[in-house]
Design a protein around this motif. Structure first.
Motif, PDB file in Angstrom:
ATOM      1  N   TYR A   1       1.018  -1.038  -0.230  1.00 33.28           N
ATOM      2  CA  TYR A   1       0.130  -0.149  -0.009  1.00 33.28           C
ATOM      3  C   TYR A   1       0.846   1.247   0.067  1.00 33.28           C
ATOM      4  O   TYR A   1       1.720   1.200   0.847  1.00 33.28           O
ATOM      5  N   PHE A   2       0.638   2.250  -0.875  1.00 30.69           N
ATOM      6  CA  PHE A   2       1.407   3.286  -1.093  1.00 30.69           C
ATOM      7  C   PHE A   2       0.570   4.669  -1.060  1.00 30.69           C
ATOM      8  O   PHE A   2      -0.166   4.743  -1.947  1.00 30.69           O
ATOM      9  N   PRO A   3       0.793   5.504  -0.092  1.00 28.99           N
ATOM     10  CA  PRO A   3       0.264   6.960  -0.488  1.00 28.99           C
ATOM     11  C   PRO A   3       0.898   7.511  -1.676  1.00 28.99           C
ATOM     12  O   PRO A   3       2.064   7.346  -2.140  1.00 28.99           O
ATOM     13  N   ALA A   4      -0.054   8.224  -2.497  1.00 30.66           N
ATOM     14  CA  ALA A   4       0.211   8.523  -3.610  1.00 30.66           C
ATOM     15  C   ALA A   4      -0.375  10.079  -3.848  1.00 30.66           C
ATOM     16  O   ALA A   4      -1.132  10.577  -3.057  1.00 30.66           O
ATOM     17  N   HIS A   5      -0.590  10.751  -5.147  1.00 34.21           N
ATOM     18  CA  HIS A   5      -1.048  11.818  -5.417  1.00 34.21           C
ATOM     19  C   HIS A   5      -1.521  11.959  -6.786  1.00 34.21           C
ATOM     20  O   HIS A   5      -1.265  11.232  -7.794  1.00 34.21           O
ATOM     21  N   VAL A   6      -2.428  12.996  -7.084  1.00 36.49           N
ATOM     22  CA  VAL A   6      -3.055  13.369  -8.337  1.00 36.49           C
ATOM     23  C   VAL A   6      -2.551  15.012  -8.285  1.00 36.49           C
ATOM     24  O   VAL A   6      -1.990  15.675  -7.352  1.00 36.49           O
ATOM     25  N   GLY A   7      -3.059  15.615  -9.725  1.00 30.15           N
ATOM     26  CA  GLY A   7      -2.859  16.997  -9.405  1.00 30.15           C
ATOM     27  C   GLY A   7      -1.644  17.558 -10.064  1.00 30.15           C
ATOM     28  O   GLY A   7      -1.533  18.791 -10.128  1.00 30.15           O
ATOM     29  N   GLY A   8      -0.749  16.688 -10.615  1.00 28.73           N
ATOM     30  CA  GLY A   8       0.487  17.324 -11.340  1.00 28.73           C
ATOM     31  C   GLY A   8       1.311  18.212 -10.237  1.00 28.73           C
ATOM     32  O   GLY A   8       1.101  17.993  -9.088  1.00 28.73           O
ATOM     33  N   ALA A   9       2.124  19.107 -11.026  1.00 23.06           N
ATOM     34  CA  ALA A   9       3.036  19.918 -10.201  1.00 23.06           C
ATOM     35  C   ALA A   9       2.210  21.120  -9.817  1.00 23.06           C
ATOM     36  O   ALA A   9       1.738  22.087 -10.472  1.00 23.06           O
TER      37      ALA A   9
ATOM     38  N   GLY B   1       2.814  24.577 -10.860  1.00 26.62           N
ATOM     39  CA  GLY B   1       3.549  24.330 -12.117  1.00 26.62           C
ATOM     40  C   GLY B   1       2.929  24.238 -13.258  1.00 26.62           C
ATOM     41  O   GLY B   1       1.733  24.448 -13.553  1.00 26.62           O
ATOM     42  N   TYR B   2       3.572  24.016 -14.468  1.00 28.30           N
ATOM     43  CA  TYR B   2       3.248  24.088 -15.934  1.00 28.30           C
ATOM     44  C   TYR B   2       2.336  22.619 -15.889  1.00 28.30           C
ATOM     45  O   TYR B   2       1.250  22.805 -16.757  1.00 28.30           O
ATOM     46  N   SER B   3       2.390  21.857 -15.159  1.00 31.99           N
ATOM     47  CA  SER B   3       1.496  20.606 -15.160  1.00 31.99           C
ATOM     48  C   SER B   3       0.554  20.449 -14.176  1.00 31.99           C
ATOM     49  O   SER B   3      -0.183  19.289 -13.966  1.00 31.99           O
ATOM     50  N   GLU B   4      -0.053  21.356 -13.467  1.00 26.63           N
ATOM     51  CA  GLU B   4      -0.926  21.556 -12.348  1.00 26.63           C
ATOM     52  C   GLU B   4      -2.231  20.982 -13.219  1.00 26.63           C
ATOM     53  O   GLU B   4      -2.642  21.275 -14.164  1.00 26.63           O
ATOM     54  N   THR B   5      -2.762  19.883 -12.553  1.00 26.51           N
ATOM     55  CA  THR B   5      -3.864  19.217 -13.233  1.00 26.51           C
ATOM     56  C   THR B   5      -5.032  19.285 -12.249  1.00 26.51           C
ATOM     57  O   THR B   5      -5.077  18.825 -10.876  1.00 26.51           O
ATOM     58  N   PRO B   6      -6.229  19.720 -12.794  1.00 24.76           N
ATOM     59  CA  PRO B   6      -7.593  19.289 -11.992  1.00 24.76           C
ATOM     60  C   PRO B   6      -7.773  18.144 -11.409  1.00 24.76           C
ATOM     61  O   PRO B   6      -7.565  17.067 -11.936  1.00 24.76           O
ATOM     62  N   THR B   7      -8.137  18.149  -9.841  1.00 22.30           N
ATOM     63  CA  THR B   7      -8.407  16.828  -9.267  1.00 22.30           C
ATOM     64  C   THR B   7      -9.914  16.574  -9.530  1.00 22.30           C
ATOM     65  O   THR B   7     -10.888  16.386  -8.639  1.00 22.30           O
ATOM     66  N   ILE B   8     -10.056  16.302 -10.747  1.00 23.84           N
ATOM     67  CA  ILE B   8     -11.435  15.765 -11.310  1.00 23.84           C
ATOM     68  C   ILE B   8     -11.482  14.495 -11.767  1.00 23.84           C
ATOM     69  O   ILE B   8     -10.284  14.072 -12.537  1.00 23.84           O
TER      70      ILE B   8
ATOM     71  N   VAL C   1       0.493  10.833 -18.568  1.00 24.10           N
ATOM     72  CA  VAL C   1       0.900  12.497 -18.572  1.00 24.10           C
ATOM     73  C   VAL C   1      -0.110  13.139 -17.869  1.00 24.10           C
ATOM     74  O   VAL C   1      -1.533  12.808 -17.703  1.00 24.10           O
ATOM     75  N   TRP C   2       0.019  14.492 -17.792  1.00 27.68           N
ATOM     76  CA  TRP C   2      -0.797  15.416 -16.957  1.00 27.68           C
ATOM     77  C   TRP C   2      -1.418  16.046 -17.943  1.00 27.68           C
ATOM     78  O   TRP C   2      -1.424  15.872 -19.167  1.00 27.68           O
ATOM     79  N   VAL C   3      -2.526  17.033 -17.319  1.00 28.18           N
ATOM     80  CA  VAL C   3      -3.542  17.726 -18.177  1.00 28.18           C
ATOM     81  C   VAL C   3      -2.701  18.538 -19.226  1.00 28.18           C
ATOM     82  O   VAL C   3      -3.542  18.763 -20.338  1.00 28.18           O
ATOM     83  N   ASN C   4      -1.851  19.185 -19.020  1.00 31.53           N
ATOM     84  CA  ASN C   4      -1.290  20.038 -20.026  1.00 31.53           C
ATOM     85  C   ASN C   4      -0.919  19.284 -21.370  1.00 31.53           C
ATOM     86  O   ASN C   4      -0.673  20.015 -22.166  1.00 31.53           O
ATOM     87  N   LYS C   5      -0.725  17.844 -21.239  1.00 29.13           N
ATOM     88  CA  LYS C   5      -0.582  17.200 -22.516  1.00 29.13           C
ATOM     89  C   LYS C   5      -1.574  16.528 -22.728  1.00 29.13           C
ATOM     90  O   LYS C   5      -2.339  16.672 -23.977  1.00 29.13           O
ATOM     91  N   HIS C   6      -2.476  15.860 -22.030  1.00 27.89           N
ATOM     92  CA  HIS C   6      -3.505  15.050 -22.755  1.00 27.89           C
ATOM     93  C   HIS C   6      -4.772  15.759 -22.627  1.00 27.89           C
ATOM     94  O   HIS C   6      -5.785  15.484 -23.545  1.00 27.89           O
TER      95      HIS C   6
ATOM     96  N   GLU D   1      -7.348  17.069  -1.519  1.00 26.56           N
ATOM     97  CA  GLU D   1      -7.899  16.732  -2.716  1.00 26.56           C
ATOM     98  C   GLU D   1      -6.513  16.260  -3.810  1.00 26.56           C
ATOM     99  O   GLU D   1      -7.027  15.396  -4.458  1.00 26.56           O
ATOM    100  N   ARG D   2      -5.653  16.279  -3.424  1.00 20.48           N
ATOM    101  CA  ARG D   2      -4.565  15.682  -4.332  1.00 20.48           C
ATOM    102  C   ARG D   2      -4.046  14.440  -3.850  1.00 20.48           C
ATOM    103  O   ARG D   2      -3.343  13.579  -4.280  1.00 20.48           O
ATOM    104  N   ALA D   3      -4.343  14.047  -2.374  1.00 20.12           N
ATOM    105  CA  ALA D   3      -3.900  12.980  -1.663  1.00 20.12           C
ATOM    106  C   ALA D   3      -4.749  11.658  -2.147  1.00 20.12           C
ATOM    107  O   ALA D   3      -5.899  11.469  -2.059  1.00 20.12           O
ATOM    108  N   THR D   4      -4.051  10.782  -2.551  1.00 22.20           N
ATOM    109  CA  THR D   4      -4.597   9.439  -3.196  1.00 22.20           C
ATOM    110  C   THR D   4      -3.609   8.149  -2.660  1.00 22.20           C
ATOM    111  O   THR D   4      -2.916   8.284  -1.413  1.00 22.20           O
TER     112      THR D   4
END
Length: 410
Positions: A59-67, A70-77, A89-94, A269-272
């Protein structure tokens, strides 16, 4: 939940993210997204089936939301998170910015498209409580995805309002989740797709309606029972057919205050989290991102990623040998400063840079090789001899790549 941690002409050349090895057992991967389960509630609730999976892997604590910031900041949606897993890849790409999924950038291939490109005769499957996962995110049979075809699917029940009349308590979603999980378990037992995605939604509905609550607790426990159906089918396949399965379970976002909403960049919101039956490498102990599951699956399944595409992947593999992760940097005038986390391999990495971003349009970027660096140093400063307003920096590791986009601060 147990808290134990068991713990430029080269651009189109193909590479393996992990060297191929002849193996007696056939490898298969199944990943599950349980929507919107915040970390603390997963830990709090009894989840015996996921605990059993953890006992075999971790089991590993993880994250979403990019940097963040930063440039790759990604909505937690939700759909944004799913696509970060699918593409690495993060939202700035996909470019999936919300659940409407208006303009995905299919130049960033999903793990399903890469898999089918490598193994056209192997089988893929999506079992989902949301039809758009297959039709829009994976993009089945779209011209932009090369008319990718999945071998098996079970989804779309939510649009059948006669068979599943919508109610204000989301009981219809609960019922659909139960049917999706049961169908997936049955198909796995009989057909054993080589690469499978299961998506279950009910926990997110309970979070939005009730927040951190007894209703949410019961939804998490029900999700664990559904995971148990699938896990039992996998264990049966491993026993009867000598197959080697990786199951990876995660969530697409955390939740804000009170456990109701999400979409922003708060720590909650970023914690997964990520659960797997496989023993992941040291990178997994450093708060991996949802994008890391793409290269993890690619390594485990021996999926060959073309080099120009692999250089775009924002994740790093959690399976196999660890070299480096968490690449960061600054660009000040002509000076480029980079730092990263080293994992003691004693290897070197090549440093590539480009000021262009043509890949997003389906073209190739022209990279400049700056040289090599010892990964053990964990930092390097380079004089570029010229000023760039923006720069994409890629470290070519002995296996795989890590990258970062930088904006000039001068």
């Amino acid at each position: 939940m147990k808290l134990s941690i068991y713990t430029l002409t080269f651009l189109f050349a193909g590479i393996f993210l992990m060297p191929f090895q002849t193996e007696a057992q056939e490898k298969k991967t199944l990943f599950i997204i349980l929507d919107g389960i915040q970390r603390e509630l997963l830990i709090k609730n009894p989840t015996p089936n996921m605990d059993e999976i953890i006992s075999e892997g971790g089991y590993f604590p993880a994250h979403v939301g990019g940097a963040k910031g930063g440039y790759s900041e990604t909505p937690t949606i939700s759909a944004v998170g799913y696509n970060s897993l699918l593409t690495g890849v993060w939202v700035n790409k996909h470019n999936v910015k919300g659940n409407s999924i208006r303009r995905p950038n299919y130049n960033y291939w999903t793990i399903f498209r890469h898999f089918k490109e490598n193994y056209p005769n192997k089988t893929t499957a999506v079992y989902s409580t949301w039809l758009d996962n297959r039709t829009k995110l994976v993009g089945e049979n779209l011209e932009a995805t090369g008319h990718l075809q999945l071998d098996y699917h079970f989804d779309g029940l939510e649009v059948d309002t006669l068979g599943y009349p919508h109610d204000d308590k989301s009981e219809y979603i609960k019922k659909i989740d139960q049917e999706v999980a049961a169908y997936a378990a049955k198909d796995i037992s009989r057909k054993a797709p080589d690469l499978t995605w299961v998506y279950l939604q009910y926990t997110d509905d309970m979070g939005h309606r009730f927040g951190a609550s007894p209703e949410m607790d019961l939804a998490i426990q029900e999700a664990d029972r559904q995971v148990g159906l699938i896990w039992s089918a996998i264990k049966e396949r491993e026993k009867e057919f000598d197959e080697d399965w990786m199951i990876a379970i995660t969530t697409d976002h955390g939740r804000g205050e009170g456990g109701f909403h999400h979409g922003g960049q708060s720590d909650e919101e970023r914690a997964t989290w990520i659960i797997s039956n496989q023993s992941f490498n040291e990178i997994a102990s450093n708060i991996p991102g949802i994008v890391d599951l793409f290269p993890t699956i690619a390594n485990y399944m021996h999926i060959e990623i073309p080099k120009n595409q692999a250089m775009e992947v924002d994740g790093v593999s959690l399976w196999g040998e660890a070299y480096a992760s968490h690449l960061k940097g600054t660009l000040n005038g002509n000076l480029l400063n980079l730092n990263w986390k080293d994992y003691g391999s004693g290897e070197k990495a090549k440093i590539w840079v480009t000021p262009t971003n043509q890949f997003r349009y389906g073209n190739s970027d022209l990279y400049r090789l700056l040289g090599e660096t010892d990964l053990a140093k964990e930092t390097v400063e380079l004089d570029l001899k010229m000023k760039y307003d923006n720069l994409k920096v890629v470290l070519e590791l002995p296996e795989g790549f890590i990258n970062v986009w930088l904006k000039n601060q001068e």
